[in-house]
Design a protein around this motif. Sequence first.
Motif, PDB file in Angstrom:
ATOM      1  N   MET A  52       0.850  -1.198   0.000  1.00 35.75           N
ATOM      2  CA  MET A  52       0.000   0.000   0.000  1.00 35.75           C
ATOM      3  C   MET A  52       0.884   1.245   0.000  1.00 35.75           C
ATOM      4  N   SER A  53       0.491   2.249  -0.771  1.00 36.17           N
ATOM      5  CA  SER A  53       1.240   3.498  -0.815  1.00 36.17           C
ATOM      6  C   SER A  53       1.052   4.283   0.477  1.00 36.17           C
ATOM      7  N   ALA A  54       1.955   5.236   0.727  1.00 36.25           N
ATOM      8  CA  ALA A  54       1.924   6.007   1.975  1.00 36.25           C
ATOM      9  C   ALA A  54       0.787   7.020   1.975  1.00 36.25           C
ATOM     10  N   LYS A  80      -0.723  10.515   2.432  1.00 36.16           N
ATOM     11  CA  LYS A  80      -0.218  11.880   2.339  1.00 36.16           C
ATOM     12  C   LYS A  80      -1.403  12.844   2.350  1.00 36.16           C
ATOM     13  N   GLU A  98      -6.291  -0.418  -6.405  1.00 35.29           N
ATOM     14  CA  GLU A  98      -4.924  -0.031  -6.073  1.00 35.29           C
ATOM     15  C   GLU A  98      -3.992  -1.241  -6.125  1.00 35.29           C
ATOM     16  N   ALA A 127       0.111   3.640 -12.592  1.00 40.18           N
ATOM     17  CA  ALA A 127      -0.075   4.769 -11.679  1.00 40.18           C
ATOM     18  C   ALA A 127      -1.519   4.793 -11.200  1.00 40.18           C
ATOM     19  N   THR A 143      -2.711   7.779 -15.319  1.00 40.45           N
ATOM     20  CA  THR A 143      -3.014   7.570 -13.905  1.00 40.45           C
ATOM     21  C   THR A 143      -4.483   7.188 -13.755  1.00 40.45           C
ATOM     22  N   HIS A 164      -3.678   8.642  -1.334  1.00 44.25           N
ATOM     23  CA  HIS A 164      -2.630   7.648  -1.572  1.00 44.25           C
ATOM     24  C   HIS A 164      -2.321   7.685  -3.061  1.00 44.25           C
ATOM     25  N   LEU A 165      -1.063   7.842  -3.428  1.00 40.24           N
ATOM     26  CA  LEU A 165      -0.650   7.900  -4.830  1.00 40.24           C
ATOM     27  C   LEU A 165       0.390   6.821  -5.087  1.00 40.24           C
ATOM     28  N   THR A 166       0.078   5.945  -6.016  1.00 35.31           N
ATOM     29  CA  THR A 166       0.989   4.880  -6.420  1.00 35.31           C
ATOM     30  C   THR A 166       1.676   5.279  -7.711  1.00 35.31           C
ATOM     31  N   ALA A 167       2.994   5.277  -7.709  1.00 37.29           N
ATOM     32  CA  ALA A 167       3.737   5.583  -8.929  1.00 37.29           C
ATOM     33  C   ALA A 167       3.633   4.409  -9.894  1.00 37.29           C
ATOM     34  N   GLN A 192      -0.840  -1.727  -8.653  1.00 37.72           N
ATOM     35  CA  GLN A 192       0.514  -2.004  -8.181  1.00 37.72           C
ATOM     36  C   GLN A 192       1.047  -3.289  -8.789  1.00 37.72           C
TER      37      GLN A 192
END
Length: 251
Positions: free
Chosen positions: A1-3, A5, A46, A55, A26, A18-21, A50
């Motif tokens: 899981m993304s951090a 923010k 998500e 994205a 996107t 939460h933003l996943t690169a 991933q």
Amino acid sequence: MSALKYFDSHRGRRLAFHLTAGTGPTIVFLGGLKSDMDGTKALHLEAWAQQHGKAFLRFDYSGHGLSSGTFEEGCIGDWADDTFDILNTLISGPILPVGSSMGGWQALLLSRRMSDRMIGMVTIAAAPDFTEDGYWASFSDAQKAQIEAEGQVEIPSDYMEPYIITRRMIEDGRQHLVLRTPLPLEFPVRCLQGTADTAVSTQTAVRLLEHAKSPDMRLLLVKDADHRFSDGPCLGLIEAAVEEILALAAS
């Protein structure tokens, strides 16, 4: 899981996200009314993004989840501004909105502001114009009098605690209706709808399909699926719709 923010908008709202690169457009999940970004569909998408290196962004509107404000303070226009502000600031390049319920309406509103960046759209039980055609149209004379006099009314939900619907939400909703004026969607659109949905009718889904102008718009009705649209087969259909739009954009 993304951090986890936070994004501080120029409107004074603090939005959790939460933003996943990843590669490609996107994928942006737009949640429903009083839902948050930790719902089954958002988390499933998500994880899928991933796994495939795509994205992905999920966030809470103001008054929802971990973002600032209270639900009763908000309205359709506020949440449309939240969506535009966070995407305009955090994301560059093409996007694929996936809108669930009220998030489907938000995706349609976003197309008015960011159509040039949208490679397509996926909706799940989209609920355009629900403040007018759902709430206001179904209110009794007593409820209408109460909302005019007291500024709000409480209504039950089949899926969570009762909603507090404010006069501001109703009045603001009328400024953001999308089914009364031309609705050009110049990209592929995939709409998913369950026939056992008690919050959004199949008639609403068909009305959106017939009203919008798109070069490639399709509606998939799923027998006995409810408004949550979050069991295993339904999640698979959401994945398939996203994959199809991404493949069309890449071709």
